[in-house]
Design an enzyme around this catalytic site. Structure first.
Site, PDB file in Angstrom:
ATOM      1  N   CYS A  46       0.808  -1.218   0.000  1.00 60.21           N
ATOM      2  CA  CYS A  46       0.000   0.000   0.000  1.00 60.21           C
ATOM      3  C   CYS A  46       0.841   1.268   0.000  1.00 60.21           C
ATOM      4  CB  CYS A  46      -0.966   0.003   1.177  1.00 60.21           C
ATOM      5  SG  CYS A  46      -0.218  -0.403   2.765  1.00 60.21           S
ATOM      6  N   HIS A 100      -2.507   6.819   3.369  1.00 62.88           N
ATOM      7  CA  HIS A 100      -1.066   6.938   3.602  1.00 62.88           C
ATOM      8  C   HIS A 100      -0.567   8.213   2.934  1.00 62.88           C
ATOM      9  CE1 HIS A 100      -1.239   3.027   5.212  1.00 62.88           C
ATOM     10  NE2 HIS A 100      -0.602   2.328   4.310  1.00 62.88           N
TER      11      HIS A 100
END
Lengths: 364, 364, 364, 364
Positions: free
Chosen positions: B155, B254
């Site tokens: 990710c 993120h």
């Protein structure tokens, strides 16, 4: 040190930094809180009244301070003070601090206004107390016999520069410094950052902060020149610095990821870097200053440390924590550093600077 | 696309990534949820029973899925599936995915196990669908006529690599990439990170994460060689990459601070970089894939964006957000990038990869 | 419903509630955004300019709204609007809303100013649309043929009163209601609550909030009297209500712990209460209003639900979630209730009230 | 008190409560840490090794404890200890604590296992040290001359019961108590609550917690009967208690909203209640116990206090904070109370109980 304490004043006493000054100075072995200054809306009230609803510390207002009167920030009310600490916002700090110096008062300021001034030292107490040596020139330039302004660094600069200083001491000049900060909300004062910006969120921008790190680092790590009348801004060994600053949902404690490279190659190994940081000692320690940390830099070996909540109170917030020292695939070495932004990153720096000045005779 | 949907299965259906697969596939125009697999303790239960107490999505379990039976993760129960999505943990993922491929099933995996496999493509759908061209070689090597394993990236890699690809397309090979991540807790699954580690805190370490960014980036940005039988790992133009990874108290999204330099000098200006990112389009868009974002990279001009909570849902979490594009005093350009780690950073990548494979004929 | 949409305006369009109005009205089947009003500092700008730096929604500004002009909040600019929604702060709301009504405009207000007004209905759309019947009296009293003000309830009241209404419908008048709220920060607007007050903390006080719950509940649950010219404030069956309100670090979603006792004894069992809540339907549903929830009250059976982050988006935030229904050792039954304070607790209530008014003929 | 300290042991020394015991006992004037016990996986290691990766305190491991050996939790290793503190989980606590008592050791336990035991006192040190008087009966019943088990209350009970005791002392028996808690994550140990359950969220359920408050309150506020051989459980004046418990994103500090009514009417005014709480003193204070707070109950007058982060460290976490004392429209008086759950709510209670026992002669 004599038995008689030095009377000190606090400007901006009702603000976030001012409250920290009060906590640190309320039971200090050398300094004695004697005068408090705040905005005209607070002047004339007792400290307790003036700070009502804004006292955000985890300890109560010290009992002897509750009923102290709050004055306007004019020199007359502070004439007995051997030291005046300024926690003023940058708005009023410029003219007020200048007026206090003009009145021959010694100002230790946490504000940003005079950090870049060519007469004013910018001192991180664990790093460059040698810069006090410009004070005679500051006084002479302004025809003062006692007054001066000493500033301390921005909170995010402070956490990064202590290990950088240790590295330059051990391995010579740095070539490149890359810094990414994750800064606590307390650095923005109160009310400061809205909770809607900080719950489940990060703000990847803090106005002026990156420029402060990139500029202040050079002044602090550099030396004095021209017979102690000017700062060399590290010009003999140009250093490239790049900073990215973020506000994160942490109450206290600025964490930064740092990568560095050295001028001299081959560069030290991560183990040598760790040893250099661990063994770093500073003048404030050697002078026996009350607020100096026992260990200037605590090197953590657990893989996931330092962490803001767990490590910010170590050494009473007066030291710096470093961890994850390892090789950098691009530069030489990378690591993580943590500073308690409200302690060493703010009030503790001012107080420790004053303690050093006292030990070195600049307050007499 | 025919009127008949392709039956698909989900492995690790009760886990965090599996739940996301179920939400995305429950009303998909091409794929139809036909089989669910989980650990033996869940097998034999209805999905609703199996996931009880662990369903942590903001939408209820889709009604048609509530009573679907949960199977063990054995190929026999998935024999009708044209595609099998794997949200398995890395523990079981290795042997289970191999067994499914061996049974001639097509596996699109979010697990890390086969990302570095020399036969398996590692595809970020907005970046390198050209790597599907190694599938004939994978099948041939294993004497399979249909089965294969396609992986998608970690990710944190995903959020960084989309803008990097856009920059290489526009300005040629990158020389240096420095990344510091601030990663959401959902990336660690459930229960994942303890709240005692995440309230008023940051953990400056995520096991294996920095190595993943540093390694995966080269495979993804590189090409195929030797007649589509091997990955070149960007070896024709070596790239230096350094990553520092942090876990922060954010639910989803993120955020990374990136600095890059280019092989070719003079480097593009920040304005040219912004324009290249804004105008970047990817094959998934051109193919008209259902889950492709309308805008691959959204460039933000407000100084304080992107922010995880405000921007992670843009483009249904299938695009990347970039902001704060500016000159870097050390490298060429620095910026901030945000990816929705549970969408494009996980399930959306697998689903979009399968959509691309379908459009390109790899599912027939 | 005709093919021609009703033009609507939004007052306080740049504020937190105003932004929610804009998101809800930008693709509404009955209403069409036609005019935006804000403070004089915003007037004359495009909406995009006016809201710059303050748009805090998880979706971008709707494209057709970005360039709409922002007007001052004066009736002239809204003369074509069949409905005007007010998201104004309580400061300007009083005189502005009165002026709009005086100009024969129909105002649906989220502000508190006219909630206690003896002419203005205080309508929670899932509870008491029967109170629209006072509008003829409001108009007659003010010699208006079209204009009126309709208010909706405080966000914390809304979450509690929907289940209370269902209970009174099923089991007759309540005797005692005790409420403790845990309220999200979005209820305080932007910037609203300081992050220093909300990280690792709770503030056990919200100014005026407890009084609102205690007072508004009686007006909403009561009926009309004197031939639809007055509110009976539940006076025929006095109800004792006690509220304690807390601000907690949650972005959206007010959670409340409630204990109740009934006038009629023996009281219903927890199972009967659960069934009454689950089967509760409201007039907005029967009228087929666009924004009405499919399920007015969702009853959760998992022991640890409802939870703000997981359940606030159910029913698009237009329903109420109830869980933990069980016997109370002191009163009769206790339970937990959750409302999406920015949806049903604010903008959705106003919009749904207008939809009901439209269906009932009050807009023609 | 003699010059020779009493040797003490800690069971469950590597756990969350055990770590707190170690911090409190590492520089105690009466007790001296002599033996540490933990699970068999830790036995044989140094404390530093055993607790590696799990030490989650804001202070380092005390230097003299780092290298202490960790033993299995068997009485033989603790035979020199005059007191054994138990921070064991409820799983092992039952048989281990019984075995230690059987070996004639004195156990002060924070575990729940023996709280409801008819031989074991359940003592909140600021409330009911009179219950020590059942110890002769406990010893006699088990034919022991020294060994016993003393328990302290659940953390959420502790914060509520101190003000309740002060009210019963001043105004006679309470009739009704309604409590809603907002409890910190540290109460659940480590790793405890997942961060995915605690960021931007509340969990309105804590297993067994409501029953503990409702049951323990009666035992603690009640007296002894039958010549100090049984607890009366407040049976002479039945009290109705209802509790609702919530887990909130706060690190330390349980905040509760409380409403009470008194048997005797007219009830005291809020002012009288405030005065009774402020002037409450407890036996631990009168005995001069080291860990006793200077002020048992701090009454806050600011409208928005107490708050967990600001007030939990007052009195070193050994007192209780009460605020918002006001009339309740349903019962008599309502207020908010805060306890430091990891200090007075856990380890401090055990240590203070042992200090009281020492002063009263139960350790000789």
């Amino acid at each position: 040190m004599t038995d008689i304490k030095i009377k000190v004043g606090v400007l901006g006493a009702t603000g976030t930094v001012g409250q920290r000054f009060i906590l640190q100075l309320s039971s200090h072995p050398v300094f004695e809180l004697a005068a408090l200054g705040a905005s005209s809306s607070s002047a004339g009230k007792s400290y307790y009244e003036a700070v009502s609803g804004r006292w955000k510390q985890m300890h109560p207002i010290p009992s002897q301070v509750r009923n102290m009167p709050v004055h306007e920030c004019v020199p007359g009310a502070f004439s007995e003070c051997g030291v005046v600490f300024s926690g003023l916002d940058s708005g009023p700090a410029g003219p007020v601090e200048a007026a206090f110096r003009e009145a021959n008062l010694r100002v230790f300021s946490n504000a940003k206004n005079y950090r870049r001034d060519p007469l004013c030292p910018l001192i991180v107490p664990l790093v460059n107390p040698s810069h006090f040596d410009i004070l005679p020139h500051q006084r002479a330039s302004l025809s003062l016999d006692r007054g001066f302004i000493v500033t301390n660094a921005n909170c995010s600069t402070t956490g990064v520069i202590v290990p950088l200083k240790a590295l330059e001491d051990a391995f010579g000049p740095l070539d490149i410094v890359m810094v990414q900060t994750m800064q606590a909300i307390s650095g923005a004062g109160y009310p400061g950052v809205s909770s809607l910006d900080m719950l489940d969120n990060i703000v990847p921008y803090i106005s002026g902060e990156e420029e402060k790190i990139e500029w202040e680092t050079r002044k602090i790590l550099g030396g004095l020149k021209q017979n102690n009348t000017a700062f060399d801004l590290h010009e003999s060994s140009p250093m490239r610095i790049s900073a990215q600053c973020n506000r994160v949902p942490v109450v206290d404690g600025h964490l930064s990821c740092v990568s560095v490279s050295f001028k001299k190659q081959p560069a030290p190994s991560p183990e040598q870097v760790a040893e250099a940081l661990r063994s770093y000692t500073c003048e404030a320690q050697k002078l026996g200053c009350h607020s100096a940390p026992a260990q200037a830099i605590t090197v953590h070996h657990e893989l996931d440390r330092p962490q803001p909540r767990l490590d910010r109170e170590w050494q009473n917030g007066a030291g710096v924590n470093v961890g994850r020292i390892r090789a950098c695939p691009v530069l030489d070495v990378k690591f993580v550093t943590l500073v308690n932004n409200v302690m060493l990153g703010a009030a503790t720096s001012s107080v420790l600077n004053a303690e050093i000045a006292h030990k070195k005779g600049f307050l007499s």
